[in-house]
Design a protein around this motif. Structure first.
Motif, short mmCIF file in Angstrom:
data_model
loop_
_atom_site.label_atom_id
_atom_site.label_comp_id
_atom_site.label_asym_id
_atom_site.label_seq_id
_atom_site.Cartn_x
_atom_site.Cartn_y
_atom_site.Cartn_z
N THR A 474 0.84 -1.21 0.00
CA THR A 474 0.00 0.00 0.00
C THR A 474 0.87 1.25 0.00
O THR A 474 1.83 1.34 0.75
CB THR A 474 -0.89 0.02 1.26
OG1 THR A 474 -1.61 -1.21 1.31
CG2 THR A 474 -1.86 1.19 1.24
N TYR A 508 -11.05 -1.72 3.56
CA TYR A 508 -11.76 -2.30 2.43
C TYR A 508 -10.90 -2.36 1.16
O TYR A 508 -11.42 -2.44 0.06
CB TYR A 508 -13.07 -1.54 2.18
CG TYR A 508 -14.01 -1.68 3.37
CD1 TYR A 508 -14.60 -2.91 3.66
CD2 TYR A 508 -14.24 -0.61 4.24
CE1 TYR A 508 -15.42 -3.06 4.77
CE2 TYR A 508 -15.06 -0.76 5.35
CZ TYR A 508 -15.65 -1.98 5.62
OH TYR A 508 -16.44 -2.15 6.73
N SER A 509 -9.57 -2.32 1.35
CA SER A 509 -8.65 -2.57 0.24
C SER A 509 -7.78 -3.76 0.64
O SER A 509 -6.62 -3.61 1.04
CB SER A 509 -7.76 -1.34 -0.03
OG SER A 509 -8.53 -0.22 -0.36
N PRO A 510 -8.33 -4.97 0.58
CA PRO A 510 -7.60 -6.13 1.09
C PRO A 510 -6.28 -6.38 0.35
O PRO A 510 -5.38 -7.00 0.91
CB PRO A 510 -8.58 -7.28 0.90
CG PRO A 510 -9.67 -6.79 0.03
CD PRO A 510 -9.67 -5.31 0.08
N HIS A 511 -6.17 -5.87 -0.88
CA HIS A 511 -4.92 -6.07 -1.63
C HIS A 511 -4.10 -4.80 -1.67
O HIS A 511 -3.25 -4.63 -2.56
CB HIS A 511 -5.23 -6.57 -3.04
CG HIS A 511 -6.10 -7.78 -3.03
ND1 HIS A 511 -5.70 -8.98 -2.47
CD2 HIS A 511 -7.38 -8.00 -3.46
CE1 HIS A 511 -6.67 -9.87 -2.56
NE2 HIS A 511 -7.72 -9.28 -3.15
N ASP A 532 -9.30 5.28 -2.75
CA ASP A 532 -8.61 3.99 -2.65
C ASP A 532 -8.91 3.16 -3.90
O ASP A 532 -9.73 3.55 -4.72
CB ASP A 532 -9.05 3.25 -1.37
CG ASP A 532 -10.51 2.85 -1.39
OD1 ASP A 532 -10.95 2.17 -2.34
OD2 ASP A 532 -11.26 3.25 -0.44
N GLY A 534 -9.79 -0.13 -3.62
CA GLY A 534 -10.28 -1.34 -2.95
C GLY A 534 -11.55 -1.93 -3.56
O GLY A 534 -11.77 -1.86 -4.77
N LEU A 535 -12.46 -2.43 -2.68
CA LEU A 535 -13.63 -3.19 -3.13
C LEU A 535 -14.69 -2.33 -3.82
O LEU A 535 -15.46 -2.81 -4.64
CB LEU A 535 -14.28 -3.88 -1.92
CG LEU A 535 -13.38 -4.86 -1.15
CD1 LEU A 535 -14.11 -5.38 0.09
CD2 LEU A 535 -12.98 -6.02 -2.04
N GLY A 590 -12.58 0.56 -6.49
CA GLY A 590 -12.23 1.52 -5.45
C GLY A 590 -13.30 2.57 -5.23
O GLY A 590 -14.31 2.59 -5.94
#
Ligand code: ADP
Length: 607
Positions: A474, A508-511, A532, A534-535, A590
């Motif tokens: 990140t 909520y951005s697991p990667h 972000d 993320g999801l 995102g």
């Protein structure tokens, strides 16, 4: 106790009705009396015409008799011998000789007579005349009376020099005069209605009259008046009796109409929705509250079956308790809470019914809000229990390990366990803090300061704190404008909102991925953004995530835990500082959260 409705006012009303009707009846009686008099006059004229016809027949008899006598040889002989200049005959009519019989007359010709003269010529000179006269006496009156069509009380007379020659005797004309029109006269002490006519040149100074005693006409007129008046009076009495008889039911129907209107007014203003379904399942009443709660207009549902007019009614109708009489169910709990989906909107109704002779009347309240709160409360209990259980389990496990195996543990493990205890207790403290803050925001008791502050410093420090918590996958970038005036608000609360958004971005951005934290100046406001990769959030959910306890379904958030309070708190804090917050996102790509707060001074924003 039963009373005659409006009974005290009834006699007065009937009297008010009766007086004009009686006056009208009296007027009608007078009218028919006058008509009777007019009829009497017309009958007098008809009789006079008829008598005139019989008189003319009599004159024809006189004429033919004169012609017959003039053609006789005896008369010629008399004239030629110069015995007479005139040969005169008197003609008389009686019952045996209706066409008259003649006798030679040597006296003067009476004044009241119809006279016919025939000049007798010889060599162009009158040598004598044949004269036949009919004395206009009571005998002629008899003949005219027998031949003419007379009314029952009418009689015929000859009028001459103030006297009336009638059937039996001659009467003196005491008052009144006749001139071809019906008029009133008095003769022989009796009042008559009479009409007369001229008899022509053959009976100079004598007129033919038909008369009828005025008293007879008066009594007929008065009889007609009273007959009509009596009839009208009977009709009035019948009407009044009818009015008296039906007035209680009119009054009752008026009272019941007033009661119905009052009930409708009351029903229109009660807060509960009320509707009536008759025995055929047709909606017969739908009050204003029912319209307001369901959005279905009375015009659209009344006279239609409930199954047809109210979507979803058949599915819930069987669950609605229906009492057999009002008050059978004595507490509120008897009402059933049922959902209805109308035009894609789910509403929850607390509803109960009562059986009436007309059908079943239902009363309902809109409990959608209460239902939503109840759902929230259940959600809150479930979420908080879950959010408490996880850190508590970790805390308990770490504490027990330290306690029971403290001699076996390495320093590093002991350190890790203590660190975990610290992190989990912080998580618990944060959760409790969020719950307390939500309570304060809900009750309006939270105080925020409003002061100008430097936003850059807050952005830098939030980014720095976030960087400590992310892994190598990140990156967190910060973007700041060259010049940013002071922002007006509560610096601590602004930091809290930014931290919250940044925490979510990380969570909520697991990667991992690239995150951007920035602020820029707009026209009178500063816009803070947290982006972000993320999801992301599906479009349909973007408004709802700011609601209290609202969380995306576990699939969307990949089972990531949370209380569902963070965004609600952020929105309420931003609102309290006179700003607004929103999100833009493509699910899977995102999300960008942004919020604006007022600037202390305006800046000209470079294009
Ligand atoms: P919590 O994070 O505690 O569940 P929040 O109120 O902060 O509660 O967020 C509400 C929901 O919004 C989250 O459950 C999550 O589904 C969604 N959400 C919030 N921020 C993001 C984000 N940056 N990316 C994706 N989903 C998010």
């Amino acid at each position: 106790m039963s009373t005659r409705p409006g009974g005290s006012r009834l006699p007065l009303a009937l009297l008010l009705l009766a007086v004009p009707l009686a006056v009208a009846a009296w007027g009608l009686g007078g009218f028919s009396a006058q008509r009777e008099r007019n009829n009497a006059d017309s009958q007098l004229i008809d009789s006079l015409n008829s008598a005139g016809g019989v008189y003319r027949d009599a004159l024809t008899d006189v004429d033919s008799t004169a012609s017959r006598l003039a053609s006789g040889p005896r008369v010629e002989h008399e004239f030629l011998r110069g015995h007479h200049r005139a040969a005169v005959w008197r003609m008389q009519v009686d019952s045996k000789h209706p066409h008259g019989r003649v006798t030679r007359w040597h006296g003067p010709i009476p004044a009241a007579a119809a006279v016919r003269r025939i000049h007798f010529l010889s060599k162009g000179h009158t040598i004598g005349q044949v004269v036949v006269f009919l004395p206009l006496d009571s005998q002629v009156v008899k003949r005219l009376s027998a031949g003419a069509r007379l009314g029952g009380d009418q009689r015929i007379a000859f009028v001459r020099r103030g006297g009336l020659v009638g059937g039996r005797r001659t009467l003196r004309l005491e008052s009144g005069s006749l001139a071809g029109r019906p008029g009133d006269i008095r003769a022989g002490g009796v009042d008559y209605r009479a009409v007369d006519m001229d008899l022509g040149s053959g009976a100079k100074g004598t007129r033919l009259a038909v008369l009828e005693p005025s008293s007879h006409i008066d009594s007929r007129a008065s009889l007609a008046r009273w007959r009509v008046f009596g009839l009208c009076f009977a009709v009035i009495l019948a009407l009044l009796a009818m009015a008296y008889a039906v007035s209680p039911s009119i009054a009752r129907s008026r009272v019941s109409r007033q009661e119905r209107e009052r009930a409708e007014r009351v029903l229109a203003h009660v807060g509960d929705g009320v509707f009536l379904i008759d025995h055929d399942g047709v909606i017969r009443l739908w009050n204003q509250a029912a319209e307001a709660i369901t959005g279905l207009r009375a015009d659209d549902v009344c006279a239609r079956t409930a199954a047809d007019a109210v979507p979803g009614w058949p599915a819930v109708a069987g669950r609605v308790p229906v009492a057999r009489r009002p008050g059978e169910f004595d507490d509120e709990s008897s009402a059933e809470t049922v959902p209805l989906e109308i035009d894609g909107r789910e509403i929850w109704l607390s509803i109960a019914g009562v059986t009436l002779p007309d059908g079943t009347v239902y009363a309902f309240r809109d409990v959608t809000r209460e239902r939503r709160l109840e759902e929230l409360r259940a959600q809150f209990v479930a979420t908080i229990s879950h959010e408490l259980r996880t850190p508590l389990a970790s805390l308990h496990g770490a504490a027990m390990t330290l306690l029971e195996r403290k001699h076996e543990l390495t320093d590093q493990t002991r350190h890790d366990l203590l660190e975990m205890i610290g992190a989990q207790s912080k998580r618990l403290a944060d959760l409790v803090e969020e719950i307390l803050l939500t309570g304060q925001l809900d009750s309006g008791s939270l105080r925020v300061v409003t002061e100008p502050f430097e936003a850059e410093e807050i952005v830098w420090s939030v980014a720095a704190a976030a960087r400590l918590r992310v892994g190598d996958d990140t990156t967190i970038d910060v973007s700041l404008p060259a010049v940013l005036p002071k922002v007006v608000g509560d610096p601590a609360r602004t930091r809290q909102v930014l931290t919250n958004l940044m925490d979510n971005a990380i969570k909520y951005s697991p990667h991992g991925g690239r995150m951007q934290l920035g602020v820029e100046a707009g026209d009178g406001y500063a816009r803070f953004t947290v982006r972000d990769e993320g999801l992301g959030i599906p479009l349909g959910e973007q408004k709802r995530i700011f609601e209290k306890f609202y969380r995306l379904d576990p699939d969307h958030r990949r089972g990531i835990g949370g209380s569902g309070l963070g965004l609600y708190i952020s929105r309420e804090l931003v609102r309290t500082m006179n700003g607004r917050i929103w999100v833009e996102s493509d699910a899977g790509k995102g999300a960008t959260f942004a919020f604006e707060l007022p600037l202390a001074e305006r800046v000209s924003v470079p294009a």
